[in-house]
Design a protein around this motif. Structure first.
Motif, PDB file in Angstrom:
ATOM      1  N   ARG A  12       5.098  15.176   0.118  1.00 12.21           N
ATOM      2  CA  ARG A  12       3.926  14.294   0.167  1.00 12.21           C
ATOM      3  C   ARG A  12       4.321  12.868   0.529  1.00 12.21           C
ATOM      4  O   ARG A  12       3.636  12.186   1.294  1.00 12.21           O
ATOM      5  N   ILE A  13       5.453  12.407  -0.027  1.00 11.48           N
ATOM      6  CA  ILE A  13       5.930  11.057   0.309  1.00 11.48           C
ATOM      7  C   ILE A  13       6.306  10.979   1.790  1.00 11.48           C
ATOM      8  O   ILE A  13       6.043   9.978   2.460  1.00 11.48           O
ATOM      9  N   GLN A  52       2.068   6.629  -7.032  1.00  6.87           N
ATOM     10  CA  GLN A  52       1.031   7.578  -7.460  1.00  6.87           C
ATOM     11  C   GLN A  52       1.523   9.018  -7.272  1.00  6.87           C
ATOM     12  O   GLN A  52       1.358   9.868  -8.156  1.00  6.87           O
ATOM     13  N   ILE A  53       2.138   9.286  -6.136  1.00  9.54           N
ATOM     14  CA  ILE A  53       2.661  10.635  -5.868  1.00  9.54           C
ATOM     15  C   ILE A  53       3.741  10.988  -6.885  1.00  9.54           C
ATOM     16  O   ILE A  53       3.759  12.102  -7.438  1.00  9.54           O
ATOM     17  N   ALA A 111       2.473   1.639  -3.485  1.00 12.77           N
ATOM     18  CA  ALA A 111       1.472   2.062  -4.480  1.00 12.77           C
ATOM     19  C   ALA A 111       1.196   3.553  -4.360  1.00 12.77           C
ATOM     20  O   ALA A 111       1.115   4.272  -5.367  1.00 12.77           O
ATOM     21  N   ASP A 112       1.072   4.032  -3.137  1.00  9.49           N
ATOM     22  CA  ASP A 112       0.819   5.465  -2.931  1.00  9.49           C
ATOM     23  C   ASP A 112       2.030   6.306  -3.344  1.00  9.49           C
ATOM     24  O   ASP A 112       1.878   7.386  -3.926  1.00  9.49           O
ATOM     25  N   GLY A 150       0.816  -1.211   0.000  1.00  9.47           N
ATOM     26  CA  GLY A 150       0.000   0.000   0.000  1.00  9.47           C
ATOM     27  C   GLY A 150       0.848   1.259   0.000  1.00  9.47           C
ATOM     28  O   GLY A 150       0.535   2.237  -0.701  1.00  9.47           O
ATOM     29  N   PHE A 151       1.904   1.223   0.775  1.00 13.42           N
ATOM     30  CA  PHE A 151       2.825   2.361   0.830  1.00 13.42           C
ATOM     31  C   PHE A 151       3.467   2.603  -0.542  1.00 13.42           C
ATOM     32  O   PHE A 151       3.462   3.738  -1.053  1.00 13.42           O
ATOM     33  N   ARG A 210       3.248  10.424   3.707  1.00 12.57           N
ATOM     34  CA  ARG A 210       2.803   9.027   3.596  1.00 12.57           C
ATOM     35  C   ARG A 210       3.688   8.121   4.449  1.00 12.57           C
ATOM     36  O   ARG A 210       3.216   7.152   5.062  1.00 12.57           O
TER      37      ARG A 210
END
Ligand code: FE2
Length: 188
Positions: free
Chosen positions: A30-31, A16-17, A12-13, A9-10, A34
């Motif tokens: 942003r990372i 995306q960022i 994947a996000d 999940g991490f 997260r």
């Protein structure tokens, strides 16, 4: 939720960022946000394994994730005995503390160079990172830092790198002699 699911999940996000912002200042912030969430997840905290010695600057840990683009997630430990050498990895990164506290130093290179040899660096910030904190390691050549477990305890962290730093040469800086030397991971 397993650790593998938390990592998936991490990552994947993060992808995306990066697709939206690239490794820009805004993207890396942003990372880091997260990452701060990742290091508070139960599955991540429960995945903790005790290890001896410093990993990350010394012997290598097997990455939790790495891919052909270079994106690489590793677990790191820093003991309280001594500060790591002042070093860089040749990549942007995001550091997230999940256990213990980290006496974290940010160094800046002043001479305009990027490689080994003559190198002038200065300490620009020292702070104590707490569990749940995440910080950005900027792009080279300013990805220079040093770390130590704070308060007599080791600190355990995750570090996400934009490139596979397990194989990239690193620079170790000596402010007293204004030099940097290149070190291949796994060697001293
Ligand atoms: Fe490092």
């Amino acid at each position: 939720m397993t650790m593998q699911m938390a990592v998936d999940g991490f990552i994947a996000d993060v992808k995306q960022i990066l697709a939206e912002e690239g490794a820009s200042d805004a993207g890396l912030e942003r990372i880091a946000g997260r990452m701060a969430a990742f290091v508070r997840e139960d599955a991540v905290l429960q995945s903790h394994v005790e290890v001896d010695g410093n990993i990350h600057t010394g012997r290598q840990s097997t990455p939790l994730y790495t891919d052909g683009d270079g994106l690489t997630l590793v677990r790191a430990r820093f003991g309280p005995e001594a500060m790591t050498p002042i070093h860089s990895h040749g990549s942007w990164g995001v550091i997230g503390v999940y256990q213990g506290r980290d006496q974290y130093q940010v160094w800046r290179r002043l001479d305009g160079g990027e490689g080994d040899g003559h190198a002038e660096v200065e300490l620009i910030e020292e702070r104590i990172l707490e569990p749940g904190d995440a910080v950005v390691l900027p792009a080279p050549p300013q990805d220079i830092h040093a770390q130590q477990g704070y308060g007599g305890e080791p600190t355990y962290e995750f570090v996400l790198f934009g490139a596979n730093t397990m194989v990239l040469p690193r620079l170790y800086f000596d402010p007293a002699s204004s030099t940097a030397r290149e070190v291949t991971p796994g060697m001293r």
